[in-house]
Design an enzyme around this catalytic site. Sequence first.
Site, mmCIF file in Angstrom:
data_model
loop_
_atom_site.group_PDB
_atom_site.id
_atom_site.type_symbol
_atom_site.label_atom_id
_atom_site.label_comp_id
_atom_site.label_asym_id
_atom_site.label_seq_id
_atom_site.Cartn_x
_atom_site.Cartn_y
_atom_site.Cartn_z
ATOM 1 N N GLY A 5 -1.504 -6.944 -4.818
ATOM 2 C CA GLY A 5 -0.357 -7.726 -4.381
ATOM 3 C C GLY A 5 -0.653 -8.406 -3.059
ATOM 4 N N CYS A 6 0.139 -9.430 -2.737
ATOM 5 C CA CYS A 6 -0.127 -10.201 -1.515
ATOM 6 C C CYS A 6 0.126 -9.372 -0.260
ATOM 7 C CB CYS A 6 0.710 -11.478 -1.509
ATOM 8 S SG CYS A 6 2.480 -11.237 -1.822
ATOM 9 N N TYR A 7 1.219 -8.619 -0.224
ATOM 10 C CA TYR A 7 1.455 -7.737 0.924
ATOM 11 C C TYR A 7 0.390 -6.646 1.017
ATOM 12 C CZ TYR A 7 6.206 -9.503 2.035
ATOM 13 O OH TYR A 7 7.291 -10.260 2.426
ATOM 14 N N THR B 68 -2.691 -6.708 0.037
ATOM 15 C CA THR B 68 -3.933 -7.310 0.515
ATOM 16 C C THR B 68 -3.915 -7.422 2.031
ATOM 17 O OG1 THR B 68 -4.261 -8.573 -1.528
ATOM 18 C CG2 THR B 68 -5.369 -9.380 0.443
ATOM 19 N N THR B 69 -2.831 -7.948 2.586
ATOM 20 C CA THR B 69 -2.722 -8.120 4.033
ATOM 21 C C THR B 69 -2.750 -6.780 4.756
ATOM 22 O OG1 THR B 69 -1.154 -9.891 3.455
ATOM 23 C CG2 THR B 69 -1.470 -9.425 5.789
#
Length: 346
Positions: A148-150, A152-153
């Site tokens: 997911g994008c969160y 990953t960050t």
Amino acid sequence: MSLTVAVSGASGYAGGEVLRLLLSHPEVEIGAITAHSNAGERLGALQPHLHTLADRVLQETTAEVLAGHDVVFLALPHGASGAIAAELELLSPGTLVIDAGADHRLQSPQAWERFYGSDHAGTWPYGLPELPGQRAEIAGASRIAVPGCYPTTCLLALAPGFTAGVLAPEDVVIVAASGTSGAGKSLKPHLLGSEAMGSMSPYGVGGGHRHTPEIEQGLTQAAGEPVTVSFTPTLAPMPRGILATATARLKPGVDSAEVRGAWEQAYGKERFVHLLPEGQWPTTQSVLGSNHVVMQLAVDAHAGRVIITAALDNLTKGTAGGAIQSMNLALGLAEETGLTQQGIAP
């Protein structure tokens, strides 16, 4: 090498970004482009920025349409990838399937059922190459789950500290702001321009966001012991980008030089993840449209904590760019192939 690639969910933000990046990939020929409710429409009517593909007509998303390609990207809502992936296993066993949705990320069926409310589809190799050991898992894989994008960050921001053993596993706090594209392309009242412009708002507060177990899973693997995370996402009035600020307690006796050294050791040779020079802090604009991540850290000696701030483009490194980077690894290509885009300014 000429690889035939199919992209499902091509009318959405994630699928559109996969197509945008694939158009710059020298080893790829774009095959079937599919959608669900938008099947039969011209791609140019839904993704007007994809000029080269504007006259392509979206096909129905079925395993039969996707079968026979070298690579299939599934950019579908959560709960929709598992069934199609199972059909592709039978119809097209030699195809590399890359799931940009959530269905195959979590290792725990219980966590999946709690946060997503359906049966668990299974676990695939996790497509975040910069985490310790992940390149070996991705290389040669036939199934890949894109983070997911969160996650990953947040994982890129915190994992070096847990891998190096400088962070305590409890009391990890993350607050992250995302652009509105992170919520997808379907119509929602709170994403209307008049609601989102000039305003920020939290959501999924109190441990309710579906990315929380994914973040804890990755940090637990990095630490070698359970890590507890309090994660609060916020909606920012921008189309794309994530800025995450994570804090964690330092273990006793750890100093600033040891902390910075852990991140320098982790990312000093990475192509896409950059620890900025001291005093320079990340901005979302600097990574817009690119597969790059920028971060900075500081030690709060008074509180005994480290603060890490990281920025990336949620649609690129946070989804489509990470997916193509993993495809390259799985197929034995250089990781950066087709991902040379830099940030856009102003």
